[in-house]
Design a protein around this motif. Sequence first.
Motif, mmCIF file in Angstrom:
data_model
loop_
_atom_site.group_PDB
_atom_site.id
_atom_site.type_symbol
_atom_site.label_atom_id
_atom_site.label_comp_id
_atom_site.label_asym_id
_atom_site.label_seq_id
_atom_site.Cartn_x
_atom_site.Cartn_y
_atom_site.Cartn_z
ATOM 1 N N VAL A 5 -2.012 -7.468 -0.403
ATOM 2 C CA VAL A 5 -1.138 -7.542 0.931
ATOM 3 C C VAL A 5 -1.756 -8.174 1.700
ATOM 4 O O VAL A 5 -2.851 -7.906 2.211
ATOM 5 N N SER A 6 -1.314 -9.282 2.191
ATOM 6 C CA SER A 6 -1.961 -10.280 3.177
ATOM 7 C C SER A 6 -1.646 -9.822 4.501
ATOM 8 O O SER A 6 -0.465 -9.321 4.827
ATOM 9 N N LEU A 61 5.531 -2.661 2.234
ATOM 10 C CA LEU A 61 5.284 -3.994 2.427
ATOM 11 C C LEU A 61 5.601 -4.933 1.163
ATOM 12 O O LEU A 61 5.936 -6.071 1.488
ATOM 13 N N GLY A 62 5.440 -4.571 0.101
ATOM 14 C CA GLY A 62 5.443 -5.429 -1.016
ATOM 15 C C GLY A 62 7.174 -5.692 -1.175
ATOM 16 O O GLY A 62 7.673 -6.700 -1.417
ATOM 17 N N ARG A 71 7.970 -7.857 1.710
ATOM 18 C CA ARG A 71 7.797 -9.167 1.446
ATOM 19 C C ARG A 71 8.568 -10.054 0.495
ATOM 20 O O ARG A 71 8.895 -11.452 0.741
ATOM 21 N N THR A 81 10.121 -10.650 10.032
ATOM 22 C CA THR A 81 8.684 -10.673 10.531
ATOM 23 C C THR A 81 8.471 -9.203 10.691
ATOM 24 O O THR A 81 9.172 -8.399 11.148
ATOM 25 N N VAL A 82 7.381 -8.852 9.894
ATOM 26 C CA VAL A 82 6.964 -7.584 9.867
ATOM 27 C C VAL A 82 5.808 -7.027 10.773
ATOM 28 O O VAL A 82 4.745 -7.998 10.476
#
Length: 126
Positions: free
Chosen positions: A38-39, A109-110, A113, A119-120
């Motif tokens: 996760v970036s 988050l995946g 994404r 925008t998280v």
Amino acid sequence: MRRQRRRRRLSMTSLIDVIFLLLLFFMLSSTFTRFGEVSLSAATAGPGTPDGRPVFLTLGPDALRLNGAEASLPGLEEALAPHRTGPAPLTVLVSLQGAVTSQRLVDLLGALRALPDLTVTVLEAA
């Protein structure tokens, strides 16, 4: 007269056996799975207010709430669709509640994404 001793040749067989056993042990005991990434990026200076109203996602150990209403990971895209206004990216604020595991956060988050124009921001626990 002194008796001359013959030197024995050093056998490398036992050393090679030990090295082979160590190599075999480490190969069998390690895992070769690929971990998800996760970036994350640090906050940067930007405009003070987003273009639209942000959406609040509250992630609990066994619940997910979108602006206070129950939601699920598979149905997240449908739940976020009514909150989109215009071409600007939708701002999603993620708040963690209780003892949320890191794997659960990575799953969320995946899922986020994979959705376009988001925008998280993950809020820091106080």
